[in-house]
Design a protein around this motif. Structure first.
Motif, PDB file in Angstrom:
ATOM      1  N   GLY A 114       0.961  -1.457  -0.094  1.00 19.69           N
ATOM      2  CA  GLY A 114      -0.191   0.085   0.319  1.00 19.69           C
ATOM      3  C   GLY A 114       0.755   1.363   0.004  1.00 19.69           C
ATOM      4  O   GLY A 114       0.839   2.293   1.608  1.00 19.69           O
ATOM      5  N   ARG A 117       3.907   5.299  -5.717  1.00 23.74           N
ATOM      6  CA  ARG A 117       6.079   5.085  -6.046  1.00 23.74           C
ATOM      7  C   ARG A 117       6.252   6.638  -6.467  1.00 23.74           C
ATOM      8  O   ARG A 117       7.501   6.534  -5.300  1.00 23.74           O
ATOM      9  CB  ARG A 117       6.100   4.936  -7.675  1.00 23.74           C
ATOM     10  CG  ARG A 117       5.120   3.705  -7.804  1.00 23.74           C
ATOM     11  CD  ARG A 117       5.351   3.665  -9.975  1.00 23.74           C
ATOM     12  NE  ARG A 117       4.524   1.580  -9.712  1.00 23.74           N
ATOM     13  CZ  ARG A 117       4.980   1.597 -11.182  1.00 23.74           C
ATOM     14  NH1 ARG A 117       6.021   2.559 -11.876  1.00 23.74           N
ATOM     15  NH2 ARG A 117       4.650   0.148 -10.917  1.00 23.74           N
ATOM     16  N   ASP A 263       7.176   0.702 -16.160  1.00 23.73           N
ATOM     17  CA  ASP A 263       7.082  -0.300 -15.878  1.00 23.73           C
ATOM     18  C   ASP A 263       8.345  -0.768 -14.594  1.00 23.73           C
ATOM     19  O   ASP A 263      10.118   0.037 -14.856  1.00 23.73           O
ATOM     20  CB  ASP A 263       7.385  -1.485 -16.505  1.00 23.73           C
ATOM     21  CG  ASP A 263       5.797  -1.759 -17.694  1.00 23.73           C
ATOM     22  OD1 ASP A 263       4.338  -1.002 -17.013  1.00 23.73           O
ATOM     23  OD2 ASP A 263       6.339  -1.931 -18.230  1.00 23.73           O
TER      24      ASP A 263
ATOM     25  N   LYS B  20       0.057  -7.010 -23.669  1.00 27.15           N
ATOM     26  CA  LYS B  20       1.431  -5.836 -22.980  1.00 27.15           C
ATOM     27  C   LYS B  20       2.468  -6.318 -23.692  1.00 27.15           C
ATOM     28  O   LYS B  20       3.397  -7.249 -24.688  1.00 27.15           O
ATOM     29  CB  LYS B  20       1.791  -7.219 -21.115  1.00 27.15           C
ATOM     30  CG  LYS B  20       3.020  -6.575 -20.843  1.00 27.15           C
ATOM     31  CD  LYS B  20       2.978  -4.301 -20.809  1.00 27.15           C
ATOM     32  CE  LYS B  20       4.620  -4.603 -20.504  1.00 27.15           C
ATOM     33  NZ  LYS B  20       4.521  -2.832 -20.382  1.00 27.15           N
ATOM     34  N   ARG B  56       2.145  -9.252 -12.355  1.00 34.40           N
ATOM     35  CA  ARG B  56       2.228  -7.832 -11.858  1.00 34.40           C
ATOM     36  C   ARG B  56       1.165  -6.653 -12.156  1.00 34.40           C
ATOM     37  O   ARG B  56       1.195  -5.282 -11.711  1.00 34.40           O
ATOM     38  CB  ARG B  56       3.937  -7.624 -13.059  1.00 34.40           C
ATOM     39  CG  ARG B  56       4.972  -8.761 -12.221  1.00 34.40           C
ATOM     40  CD  ARG B  56       6.129  -8.564 -12.949  1.00 34.40           C
ATOM     41  NE  ARG B  56       7.344  -9.292 -12.188  1.00 34.40           N
ATOM     42  CZ  ARG B  56       8.563  -9.247 -12.494  1.00 34.40           C
ATOM     43  NH1 ARG B  56       8.676  -8.567 -13.507  1.00 34.40           N
ATOM     44  NH2 ARG B  56       9.259  -9.751 -12.397  1.00 34.40           N
ATOM     45  N   LEU B  59      -1.338  -6.058 -10.229  1.00 35.26           N
ATOM     46  CA  LEU B  59      -0.950  -4.951  -8.720  1.00 35.26           C
ATOM     47  C   LEU B  59      -0.032  -4.237  -9.288  1.00 35.26           C
ATOM     48  O   LEU B  59       0.515  -2.681  -8.483  1.00 35.26           O
ATOM     49  CB  LEU B  59       0.578  -6.035  -8.535  1.00 35.26           C
ATOM     50  CG  LEU B  59       0.615  -7.124  -6.775  1.00 35.26           C
ATOM     51  CD1 LEU B  59      -0.488  -6.466  -6.087  1.00 35.26           C
ATOM     52  CD2 LEU B  59      -0.254  -8.024  -7.900  1.00 35.26           C
ATOM     53  N   ASP B  60      -0.119  -3.427 -10.269  1.00 33.42           N
ATOM     54  CA  ASP B  60       0.338  -1.779 -11.047  1.00 33.42           C
ATOM     55  C   ASP B  60       1.801  -2.112 -11.462  1.00 33.42           C
ATOM     56  O   ASP B  60       2.200  -1.291 -10.720  1.00 33.42           O
ATOM     57  CB  ASP B  60      -0.517  -0.979 -10.367  1.00 33.42           C
ATOM     58  CG  ASP B  60      -0.084   0.479 -10.981  1.00 33.42           C
ATOM     59  OD1 ASP B  60      -0.348   0.060 -12.365  1.00 33.42           O
ATOM     60  OD2 ASP B  60       0.150   0.829 -10.708  1.00 33.42           O
ATOM     61  N   ILE B  61       2.516  -3.564 -11.012  1.00 37.38           N
ATOM     62  CA  ILE B  61       3.842  -2.630 -11.379  1.00 37.38           C
ATOM     63  C   ILE B  61       4.155  -3.195 -12.476  1.00 37.38           C
ATOM     64  O   ILE B  61       4.910  -1.823 -12.707  1.00 37.38           O
ATOM     65  CB  ILE B  61       4.453  -4.467 -10.518  1.00 37.38           C
ATOM     66  CG1 ILE B  61       4.572  -4.804  -9.235  1.00 37.38           C
ATOM     67  CG2 ILE B  61       6.203  -4.667 -10.675  1.00 37.38           C
ATOM     68  CD1 ILE B  61       4.431  -5.846  -8.385  1.00 37.38           C
ATOM     69  N   ILE B  62       3.462  -3.441 -13.270  1.00 36.45           N
ATOM     70  CA  ILE B  62       3.731  -3.391 -14.731  1.00 36.45           C
ATOM     71  C   ILE B  62       2.697  -2.707 -15.567  1.00 36.45           C
ATOM     72  O   ILE B  62       0.998  -2.860 -14.407  1.00 36.45           O
ATOM     73  CB  ILE B  62       4.052  -4.167 -16.050  1.00 36.45           C
ATOM     74  CG1 ILE B  62       3.448  -5.559 -16.050  1.00 36.45           C
ATOM     75  CG2 ILE B  62       6.008  -3.988 -14.944  1.00 36.45           C
ATOM     76  CD1 ILE B  62       4.261  -6.689 -16.221  1.00 36.45           C
ATOM     77  N   ARG B  63       2.847  -2.346 -16.487  1.00 42.99           N
ATOM     78  CA  ARG B  63       1.305  -1.119 -17.521  1.00 42.99           C
ATOM     79  C   ARG B  63       1.057  -1.915 -18.833  1.00 42.99           C
ATOM     80  O   ARG B  63       1.999  -1.850 -19.187  1.00 42.99           O
ATOM     81  CB  ARG B  63       0.922   0.259 -17.398  1.00 42.99           C
ATOM     82  CG  ARG B  63       1.286   0.557 -16.185  1.00 42.99           C
ATOM     83  CD  ARG B  63       2.695   0.822 -15.051  1.00 42.99           C
ATOM     84  NE  ARG B  63       2.598   1.540 -13.248  1.00 42.99           N
ATOM     85  CZ  ARG B  63       2.300   2.685 -13.608  1.00 42.99           C
ATOM     86  NH1 ARG B  63       3.360   3.398 -14.269  1.00 42.99           N
ATOM     87  NH2 ARG B  63       2.640   2.952 -12.200  1.00 42.99           N
ATOM     88  N   PRO B  81      -2.248   2.993  -3.027  1.00 41.94           N
ATOM     89  CA  PRO B  81      -2.304   1.846  -2.065  1.00 41.94           C
ATOM     90  C   PRO B  81      -3.506   0.990  -1.513  1.00 41.94           C
ATOM     91  O   PRO B  81      -3.515   0.205  -1.402  1.00 41.94           O
ATOM     92  CB  PRO B  81      -1.591   3.043  -1.563  1.00 41.94           C
ATOM     93  CG  PRO B  81      -1.683   4.244  -2.420  1.00 41.94           C
ATOM     94  CD  PRO B  81      -2.236   4.691  -3.571  1.00 41.94           C
ATOM     95  N   ARG B  84      -4.318  -1.804  -3.216  1.00 49.25           N
ATOM     96  CA  ARG B  84      -3.310  -3.318  -2.760  1.00 49.25           C
ATOM     97  C   ARG B  84      -2.700  -3.805  -1.276  1.00 49.25           C
ATOM     98  O   ARG B  84      -2.102  -4.550  -1.495  1.00 49.25           O
ATOM     99  CB  ARG B  84      -1.945  -2.709  -3.415  1.00 49.25           C
ATOM    100  CG  ARG B  84      -1.561  -2.600  -5.040  1.00 49.25           C
ATOM    101  CD  ARG B  84      -0.420  -2.476  -5.317  1.00 49.25           C
ATOM    102  NE  ARG B  84       0.159  -1.002  -4.680  1.00 49.25           N
ATOM    103  CZ  ARG B  84       0.083   0.470  -5.251  1.00 49.25           C
ATOM    104  NH1 ARG B  84      -0.414   0.108  -6.664  1.00 49.25           N
ATOM    105  NH2 ARG B  84       0.303   1.432  -5.730  1.00 49.25           N
ATOM    106  N   TYR B  89       0.530 -10.361  -2.430  1.00 51.62           N
ATOM    107  CA  TYR B  89       1.296 -10.529  -3.641  1.00 51.62           C
ATOM    108  C   TYR B  89       2.306 -11.529  -3.443  1.00 51.62           C
ATOM    109  O   TYR B  89       3.014 -10.903  -2.144  1.00 51.62           O
ATOM    110  CB  TYR B  89       1.159  -9.799  -4.252  1.00 51.62           C
ATOM    111  CG  TYR B  89       2.657  -9.387  -5.452  1.00 51.62           C
ATOM    112  CD1 TYR B  89       1.565 -10.295  -6.370  1.00 51.62           C
ATOM    113  CD2 TYR B  89       3.821  -9.367  -5.623  1.00 51.62           C
ATOM    114  CE1 TYR B  89       2.488 -10.721  -7.708  1.00 51.62           C
ATOM    115  CE2 TYR B  89       4.310  -9.670  -7.002  1.00 51.62           C
ATOM    116  CZ  TYR B  89       3.934 -10.095  -7.744  1.00 51.62           C
ATOM    117  OH  TYR B  89       4.335 -10.273  -8.749  1.00 51.62           O
TER     118      TYR B  89
END
Lengths: 268, 331
Positions: A114, A117, A263, B20, B56, B59-63, B81, B84, B89
């Motif tokens: 939570g 960035r 990313d 992707k 990923r 989890l919005d680690i990559i778009r 957040p 999440r 995860y």
């Protein structure tokens, strides 16, 4: 969220060993160099030695004022060993904060929690800032303590001003490392960029001081912005301080923007 | 096919036409599936199929480059957040370094995730046999994985996204993990897990998606996979010639790979059965059997057929612990 600034706390607290190590290194440098001033820098023999050196070398090493207390402290501590140690520390922290964490695969898990960035970048930059400020505060205090016994003859307000510039110069390299790491996700690029700012700044200063033909190089040297007018002797150039701190702040903001737009963990 | 709004409310995850690209290389070519709330959903596929990339994205680690994602009713790209915190995860490759004990690391993750009930971390660690007071960098791969599992489960999230959760765990701990998954399901939590071998998923999952080269090959229940799966049959029978036995068996629907060998005064026979058992049993009942083995259906084999790969080319259930590509472009 049970505690405020959790990422800052972790970045700051978990690196206490490293912070302590750099503090010990800086303290040792100060205790080795500065008490020697009365017998080395301030002695008449020193002036004779200086006169025997090529003037270009004296200028490159910033030894032109070394026979005065402020000049000696500037040349040995703020301009050389202290500059070197603090730049290395800040560059290492800056490069590790995002690029190193991403490269080691740990940033992915943090970002899955939570946090935003921007928060990750800002809290870790804050942890870097606090560590830099603590170390520079230590330098300030120790030099103050030695000023009388080592006959350094540095006015407290000039020492303060030089310390602020010293911290700003350090943060500029550190935030450059942070930024390059945040853009690329690679620790190596962060280290290279941060060290590049430090080294080029030093070299541009050394070369730029040689003659009027190349003194434009001084404008490109953060090192020269900070130390060009001998802040320990003449007081800080606060405009230069504004540039150092301002650019550092912009680099931190750009780091947050860069990390938010890409990313994570996908380099080859 | 856009997600049905009525359906969306009952789904924990909806993935629609997910595309992707990494640079010019497209790794997901329009993946769509949905996961019902409270279910256990497995995705299996060979390394590099895109399992990790899908997770990923959730989890919005990559778009994603295209397509829509809905996780617990929200778009992970914009939900921030708060979403999440409701997810647990476990990354596919877990890196835990630094001079920090497992307990302190978990306390840090608790600070940046949902609230953790008192005693929950110790209870989970005890179940998995994990020593929380050791430094994380000194932990074995299996123990790091346990730490990762505790981290994912500890705040009792509504959704668990677990990438290769049993990787590195010994069989006893794998069983404990399966129990934890069942408890989570009983608790109303949704579990999305991945593996490159079906056997790890089939015991836990209600539904299985098979992903290959960035495409979903099929989504099926474990039961339907089992129905379509192939069994191995072996028996020996007395008082019948090899030719007669072969002719009898060849008449049973779903029989394949038939091999008949004379054995003593009778025959030994092996075959595969791809259909219902009853017709086979009727034929077998007419024989004087001296031995009979009817194996459990081999889901692995039926899945490999769906992969379109043949066992033995190193790209199926036989490559556990084999090539694991580096993060990102990998699984």
């Amino acid at each position: 969220m049970s505690k405020p600034l959790p990422l800052f706390t972790r970045a700051f607290v978990d690196s206490w060993r490293s912070t302590l190590g750099w503090a010990a290194g800086l303290a040792a440098t100060i205790f080795i160099y500065l008490p020697l001033y009365p017998s080395v820098g301030g002695s008449p023999e020193m002036q004779a030695v200086m006169d025997a050196f090529p003037p270009e070398m004296i200028k490159a090493l910033n030894y032109d004022q070394i026979t005065s207390g402020p000049g000696y402290t500037q040349a040995t501590m703020f301009g050389l060993i202290g500059f070197l140690l603090m730049t290395i520390a800040a560059v290492a922290w800056g490069a590790a904060a995002v690029g190193g964490d991403e490269e080691s695969g740990q940033l992915e898990l943090t970002l899955a929690h939570g946090v935003t960035r921007t928060q990750v970048v800002l809290e870790r930059a804050l942890a870097m800032l606090l560590r830099v400020l603590l170390l520079v505060a230590l330098v300030f205090v120790l030099i103050r303590l030695l000023t009388d016994s080592a006959q350094l003859n540095i006015r407290p307000e000039n020492l303060f001003g030089a310390s602020v510039l010293f911290a700003g110069l350090t943060m500029l390299s550190g935030s450059t490392a942070l930024f390059a790491g945040a853009v690329t996700g690679r620790k190596t690029y962060g280290l290279a960029a941060g060290a590049g700012v430090g080294v080029l700044g030093y070299v541009f200063n050394a070369v730029g001081r040689q003659s009027g033909d190349v003194d434009w190089l001084l404008n490109l040297s953060p090192y020269s912005w900070a130390y060009g007018n001998n802040p320990l002797a003449n007081g800080a150039d606060w405009a230069a301080g504004g540039w150092l701190w301002g650019i550092s702040a912009v680099l931190v903001a750009l780091s947050a923007a860069a990390l938010s737009r890409r990313d994570v963990g996908t380099y080859g | 096919m856009p997600p049905d709004p009525d359906n969306a409310a009952s789904q924990a995850i909806t993935v629609d036409s997910l595309v992707k690209k990494f640079g010019s290389r497209e790794v997901l070519h329009g993946v769509s599936f949905g996961i019902e709330k409270g279910s256990v959903f497995g995705v299996i596929g060979p390394n590099g199929a895109g399992k990790t990339t899908v997770m990923r994205c959730l989890l919005d680690i990559i778009r994603p480059n295209a397509g829509t994602l809905t996780v617990l009713g929200q778009n992970p790209r914009t939900a921030g957040p708060a979403l999440r915190r409701r997810i647990g995860y476990l990354p596919g490759e877990l890196f835990l370094e630094g001079r920090i004990t497992g307990r302190r690391l978990l306390s840090h993750y608790a600070d940046i995730s949902g609230p953790v009930r008192p005693g929950r971390v110790d209870a989970l660690a005890e179940r998995l046999g994990l020593d929380l007071d050791r430094h994380t960098r000194k932990l074995s791969k299996g123990n790091k994985q346990k730490l990762g599992l505790v981290q994912a489960f500890m705040h009792d999230p509504e959704l668990l996204v677990l990438d290769e959760p049993t990787s590195g765990l010994d069989p006893l701990v794998q069983q404990e993990f399966l129990t934890m998954v069942r408890e989570a399901q009983a608790n109303g939590q949704t579990v999305f897990l991945s593996s490159h071998v079906l056997s790890e998923v089939q015991q836990a999952a209600d539904q299985v998606a098979i992903l290959r080269d960035g495409r979903i090959i099929t989504v099926a229940t474990v039961d339907s996979l089992r129905e379509g799966a192939v069994r191995h049959v072996r028996f020996t029978a007395a008082g019948i010639s090899a030719a007669d036995a072969g002719a009898l068996l060849a008449g049973v629907p779903g029989i394949g790979h038939l091999e008949v060998l004379p054995a003593g005064d009778g025959v030994g026979l092996s075959a595969t059965l791809g259909g219902a058992i009853q017709p086979l049993l009727r034929v077998l009942a007419t024989l004087q059997l001296t031995d009979l083995v009817l194996e459990e259906p081999d889901l692995e084999e039926s899945v490999l057929e769906l992969y379109g790969t043949i066992r033995g080319n190193g790209n199926g259930g036989t490559n556990r612990g084999g090539r694991r590509s580096r993060k990102g472009h990998g699984a």
